[in-house]
Design an enzyme around this catalytic site. Structure first.
Site, short mmCIF file in Angstrom:
data_model
loop_
_atom_site.label_atom_id
_atom_site.label_comp_id
_atom_site.label_asym_id
_atom_site.label_seq_id
_atom_site.Cartn_x
_atom_site.Cartn_y
_atom_site.Cartn_z
N ASN A 1 -10.43 0.08 0.44
CA ASN A 1 -8.96 0.14 0.43
C ASN A 1 -8.48 -0.42 -0.90
O ASN A 1 -8.61 -1.62 -1.17
CB ASN A 1 -8.42 -0.69 1.60
CG ASN A 1 -6.90 -0.69 1.68
OD1 ASN A 1 -6.20 -0.43 0.71
ND2 ASN A 1 -6.38 -1.02 2.85
N CYS B 1 0.80 -1.23 0.00
CA CYS B 1 0.00 0.00 0.00
C CYS B 1 0.84 1.28 0.00
O CYS B 1 0.30 2.36 -0.25
CB CYS B 1 -0.94 0.00 1.19
SG CYS B 1 -2.11 -1.39 1.20
N HIS C 1 -3.00 7.05 2.79
CA HIS C 1 -3.49 5.79 2.23
C HIS C 1 -4.84 5.47 2.85
O HIS C 1 -5.00 5.49 4.07
CB HIS C 1 -2.48 4.68 2.52
CG HIS C 1 -3.05 3.31 2.34
ND1 HIS C 1 -3.69 2.92 1.19
CD2 HIS C 1 -3.10 2.24 3.19
CE1 HIS C 1 -4.10 1.68 1.31
NE2 HIS C 1 -3.76 1.24 2.52
#
Length: 342
Positions: free
Chosen positions: A291, A118, A261
């Site tokens: 996500n 990520c 993020h």
């Protein structure tokens, strides 16, 4: 030693684009398949819907769509290099980036993948910025693309509720540090001692699957230790953000927008509280897309810019955390670009 002619050279965002697949999965859809509910998912993650790819699609398809929009946004038909940050490459070998470059009609430019989970997009920005600052390249397409639906255990309500598929991309060009869009200093870090907190155990050289040596079913899927990840994500993004703000000569009060993020709304809230940033300054689109791993920051930037929340000259802090463990941050003043999304 930096050559005199390159001393003030910086990477500047010249265009940005994003793409989400058509198929939307709601919390109600998941509740019909798993022991979960809309209330359970929203209370723990802040997520209501997520997009997933259809059968026959792959990460490269997402990357090509986002990359083409970023190129159009920048008004340039070509670049000198392509970086694709992804945890879900089309194949273990070769990398996905050369295929993406070819399909975008970019010829034989250097192209490679970045595996920082990520944090991959921020890592990609740092690598591309270095190549531009050194004079090796003039324009670089940096893409964050992931199709997490392809690596999730269909029986795992936690991971299926959290992750979605998508891609976002920027075109970086050579410019000067005092321009809007110029990427500021970077702070990057990792901690491999905690690699097992976010992992897919099987499929690599350590735990290969074969007919003679099958692996456990769950080991072929993405696994995450949620509570420990939460704690580390908040600590690492907060620490990294403070470090890069100091290097930029900014204070928290100077920041107009924090684009972190999009891991989990509770994590976003905790990072904001740790930094002392008012909630309204924290960009969030996780409710609609979930996500999306390496794609999350550019997707959030496109959404904020298209809505008018992000305006030219605004001071922006980017920060990310992912498997590895990895983390990274940078700063910039938002440029006058036309964001192109789906």
């Amino acid at each position: 030693m930096v050559q005199p002619g390159l001393r003030d050279r910086s990477a500047v965002i010249a265009g940005i684009g994003s793409w989400l697949p058509n198929h939307v999965v709601t919390n109600e859809d998941l509740a019909a398949q798993l022991d979960t509910s809309d209330e359970w998912i929203r209370s723990r993650t802040g997520i209501g819907t997520r997009h997933v790819i259809d059968e026959g699609m792959a990460t490269s398809d997402l990357a090509v769509e986002a990359g083409s929009r970023a190129l159009k946004s920048a008004g340039c038909p070509d670049v000198d290099g392509v970086l694709v940050a992804t945890t879900t490459p089309d194949r273990p070998c070769p990398a996905t980036a050369p295929d993406v470059a070819s399909r975008l009609g970019l010829g034989s430019v250097p192209a490679f993948d970045i595996a920082a989970v990520c944090s991959g997009f921020v890592y990609g920005l740092a690598v591309a910025s270095g190549l531009i600052a050194l004079g090796a390249l003039e324009r670089v397409l940096v893409i964050g693309a992931d199709a997490y639906s392809t690596i999730l255990d269909p029986r795992d309500r936690t991971t299926r509720a959290v992750f979605g598929d998508g891609a976002g991309a920027v075109v970086l060009r050579a410019g000067h540090a005092d321009e809007d869009g110029a990427l500021g200093p970077f702070d990057l870090g990792s901690d491999g001692a905690l690699a097992d907190l976010i992992t897919i155990p099987a499929g690599g050289s350590r735990q290969r699957s074969s007919p003679d040596r099958p692996v456990e079913r769950e080991d072929v899927y993405f696994q995450m230790q949620g509570k420990k990840v939460f704690k580390n994500a908040v600590a690492r993004m907060s620490e990294s953000a403070r470090e890069v703000l100091g290097r930029s000569g900014w204070t928290v009060e100077d920041v107009d927008h924090v684009v972190a993020h999009q891991a989990n709304q509770r994590i976003l809230n905790a990072v904001a509280a740790e930094l002392g940033v008012p909630g309204e300054r924290v960009v969030s689109n996780i409710e609609r897309v979930g996500n999306t791993s390496a794609a999350s920051i550019p997707l959030a930037l496109v959404d904020a810019a298209r809505s008018g929340a992000l305006r030219p000259g605004d001071r922006v802090l980017l920060t990310a955390f992912g498997g590895g463990l990895t983390w990274g941050s940078t700063t910039l003043r938002w440029p006058d670009v036309v964001p192109l999304g789906r």
